[in-house]
Design a protein around this motif. Structure first.
Motif, PDB file in Angstrom:
ATOM      1  N   TYR A   1       0.836  -1.203   0.000  1.00  0.00           N
ATOM      2  CA  TYR A   1       0.000   0.000   0.000  1.00  0.00           C
ATOM      3  C   TYR A   1       0.874   1.257   0.000  1.00  0.00           C
ATOM      4  CZ  TYR A   1      -3.911   3.084   0.926  1.00  0.00           C
ATOM      5  OH  TYR A   1      -4.858   4.072   0.820  1.00  0.00           O
ATOM      6  N   GLN A   2       1.938   1.258   0.792  1.00  0.00           N
ATOM      7  CA  GLN A   2       2.855   2.409   0.809  1.00  0.00           C
ATOM      8  C   GLN A   2       3.541   2.567  -0.540  1.00  0.00           C
ATOM      9  OE1 GLN A   2       5.434   1.953   4.213  1.00  0.00           O
ATOM     10  NE2 GLN A   2       4.026   3.095   5.521  1.00  0.00           N
ATOM     11  N   TRP A   3       3.917   1.465  -1.151  1.00  0.00           N
ATOM     12  CA  TRP A   3       4.525   1.510  -2.474  1.00  0.00           C
ATOM     13  C   TRP A   3       3.565   2.167  -3.463  1.00  0.00           C
ATOM     14  CZ3 TRP A   3       3.366  -1.519  -6.968  1.00  0.00           C
ATOM     15  CH2 TRP A   3       4.320  -1.448  -7.981  1.00  0.00           C
ATOM     16  N   LEU A   4       2.286   1.788  -3.396  1.00  0.00           N
ATOM     17  CA  LEU A   4       1.276   2.422  -4.255  1.00  0.00           C
ATOM     18  C   LEU A   4       1.131   3.911  -3.946  1.00  0.00           C
ATOM     19  CD1 LEU A   4      -1.812   0.014  -4.469  1.00  0.00           C
ATOM     20  CD2 LEU A   4      -0.304   0.709  -6.330  1.00  0.00           C
ATOM     21  N   ALA A   5       1.171   4.252  -2.672  1.00  0.00           N
ATOM     22  CA  ALA A   5       0.975   5.638  -2.246  1.00  0.00           C
ATOM     23  C   ALA A   5       2.052   6.562  -2.803  1.00  0.00           C
ATOM     24  CB  ALA A   5       0.941   5.727  -0.725  1.00  0.00           C
ATOM     25  N   TYR A   6       3.228   6.034  -3.069  1.00  0.00           N
ATOM     26  CA  TYR A   6       4.317   6.850  -3.614  1.00  0.00           C
ATOM     27  C   TYR A   6       4.443   6.703  -5.131  1.00  0.00           C
ATOM     28  CZ  TYR A   6       5.674   7.776   1.154  1.00  0.00           C
ATOM     29  OH  TYR A   6       5.663   8.180   2.474  1.00  0.00           O
ATOM     30  N   SER A   7       3.444   6.100  -5.752  1.00  0.00           N
ATOM     31  CA  SER A   7       3.458   5.905  -7.202  1.00  0.00           C
ATOM     32  C   SER A   7       2.473   6.879  -7.856  1.00  0.00           C
ATOM     33  CB  SER A   7       3.053   4.468  -7.534  1.00  0.00           C
ATOM     34  OG  SER A   7       1.668   4.290  -7.289  1.00  0.00           O
ATOM     35  N   ASP A   8       2.368   6.785  -9.163  1.00  0.00           N
ATOM     36  CA  ASP A   8       1.410   7.611  -9.901  1.00  0.00           C
ATOM     37  C   ASP A   8      -0.039   7.307  -9.503  1.00  0.00           C
ATOM     38  OD1 ASP A   8       3.459   8.874 -11.236  1.00  0.00           O
ATOM     39  OD2 ASP A   8       3.300   7.636 -13.042  1.00  0.00           O
ATOM     40  N   PHE A   9      -0.267   6.139  -8.941  1.00  0.00           N
ATOM     41  CA  PHE A   9      -1.615   5.759  -8.495  1.00  0.00           C
ATOM     42  C   PHE A   9      -2.212   6.825  -7.572  1.00  0.00           C
ATOM     43  CE2 PHE A   9      -3.965   3.782  -4.922  1.00  0.00           C
ATOM     44  CZ  PHE A   9      -5.089   3.360  -5.600  1.00  0.00           C
TER      45      PHE A   9
ATOM     46  N   GLN B   1      -1.758   9.911  -7.614  1.00  0.00           N
ATOM     47  CA  GLN B   1      -2.022  11.174  -8.305  1.00  0.00           C
ATOM     48  C   GLN B   1      -3.292  11.145  -9.140  1.00  0.00           C
ATOM     49  OE1 GLN B   1       0.051  13.631  -7.416  1.00  0.00           O
ATOM     50  NE2 GLN B   1       1.015  12.041  -6.182  1.00  0.00           N
ATOM     51  N   VAL B   2      -3.845   9.968  -9.345  1.00  0.00           N
ATOM     52  CA  VAL B   2      -5.039   9.833 -10.201  1.00  0.00           C
ATOM     53  C   VAL B   2      -6.290  10.049  -9.368  1.00  0.00           C
ATOM     54  CG1 VAL B   2      -6.340   8.298 -11.716  1.00  0.00           C
ATOM     55  CG2 VAL B   2      -3.847   8.230 -11.737  1.00  0.00           C
ATOM     56  N   GLY B   3      -7.137  10.944  -9.814  1.00  0.00           N
ATOM     57  CA  GLY B   3      -8.430  11.177  -9.170  1.00  0.00           C
ATOM     58  C   GLY B   3      -8.317  11.855  -7.817  1.00  0.00           C
ATOM     59  N   ARG B   4      -9.405  12.429  -7.414  1.00  0.00           N
ATOM     60  CA  ARG B   4      -9.513  13.070  -6.101  1.00  0.00           C
ATOM     61  C   ARG B   4     -10.757  12.525  -5.410  1.00  0.00           C
ATOM     62  NH1 ARG B   4      -4.884  14.011  -6.315  1.00  0.00           N
ATOM     63  NH2 ARG B   4      -3.975  15.855  -7.201  1.00  0.00           N
ATOM     64  N   SER B   5     -10.589  12.181  -4.142  1.00  0.00           N
ATOM     65  CA  SER B   5     -11.724  11.692  -3.353  1.00  0.00           C
ATOM     66  C   SER B   5     -12.688  12.829  -3.071  1.00  0.00           C
ATOM     67  CB  SER B   5     -11.238  11.097  -2.030  1.00  0.00           C
ATOM     68  OG  SER B   5     -10.435   9.980  -2.254  1.00  0.00           O
ATOM     69  N   LYS B   6     -13.965  12.498  -3.120  1.00  0.00           N
ATOM     70  CA  LYS B   6     -15.026  13.454  -2.828  1.00  0.00           C
ATOM     71  C   LYS B   6     -16.051  12.723  -1.961  1.00  0.00           C
ATOM     72  CE  LYS B   6     -18.727  15.915  -5.126  1.00  0.00           C
ATOM     73  NZ  LYS B   6     -19.468  16.049  -6.377  1.00  0.00           N
ATOM     74  N   MET B   7     -16.509  13.369  -0.918  1.00  0.00           N
ATOM     75  CA  MET B   7     -17.520  12.732  -0.062  1.00  0.00           C
ATOM     76  C   MET B   7     -18.760  12.464  -0.911  1.00  0.00           C
ATOM     77  SD  MET B   7     -15.951  12.206   2.680  1.00  0.00           S
ATOM     78  CE  MET B   7     -17.211  11.616   3.805  1.00  0.00           C
TER      79      MET B   7
ATOM     80  N   ALA C   1      -4.227   2.712 -17.171  1.00  0.00           N
ATOM     81  CA  ALA C   1      -2.908   2.994 -17.746  1.00  0.00           C
ATOM     82  C   ALA C   1      -1.826   2.932 -16.673  1.00  0.00           C
ATOM     83  CB  ALA C   1      -2.917   4.363 -18.427  1.00  0.00           C
ATOM     84  N   CYS C   2      -2.121   3.462 -15.508  1.00  0.00           N
ATOM     85  CA  CYS C   2      -1.177   3.435 -14.385  1.00  0.00           C
ATOM     86  C   CYS C   2      -0.860   1.995 -13.993  1.00  0.00           C
ATOM     87  CB  CYS C   2      -1.782   4.207 -13.213  1.00  0.00           C
ATOM     88  SG  CYS C   2      -0.783   4.194 -11.715  1.00  0.00           S
TER      89      CYS C   2
END
Length: 121
Positions: free
Chosen positions: A24-32, A34-40, A67-68
């Motif tokens: 999960y940390q590896w993903l957190a520091y990847s382009d993953f 940067q994709v999309g923004r969470s919205k309530m 693509a990511c």
């Protein structure tokens, strides 16, 4: 354990991908990350309305996630092939295999049009 959850519109279908902290940390520091923004967003789960921080999987966002994940799978596969040339260490290959399996699960969910939202926990 950490989860990335996929939800259909109004919770019609869902899937949770469980993963270890390191991945999960590896993903957190990847382009993953940067994709999309969470919205309530309010959706119906198990007959109840809940508000969750979700990323809407529009066609653009879905394509960006796919693509990511495709790029990450290619990089991990290339790295695994290099590792295979050097050694057959189960420890090294085990981590690479784990990453590939999780990335493929995530890619499959992103491509599944029945899922409308993604939640990064």
């Amino acid at each position: 354990m950490f989860n990335i959850n996929f939800y259909g519109k109004n919770g019609q279908s869902s899937q949770s991908i469980r993963m270890g902290e390191d991945f999960y940390q590896w993903l957190a520091y990847s382009d993953f990350a940067q994709v999309g923004r969470s919205k309530m967003t309010t959706i119906c789960l198990d007959g109840e309305e809940v508000e969750l921080p979700l990323i809407h999987l529009s066609s653009t966002t879905r394509s960006m996630f796919a693509a990511c994940f495709n790029e990450m799978i290619l990089k991990e596969t290339a790295a695994m092939l290099v590792d295979l040339d050097k050694t057959l260490s189960k420890e090294i290959l085990g981590e690479r295999t784990y990453r590939l399996k999780k990335l493929l699960e995530l890619l499959d969910c992103c491509k599944n049009s029945s899922f409308a939202y993604l939640q990064r926990e």
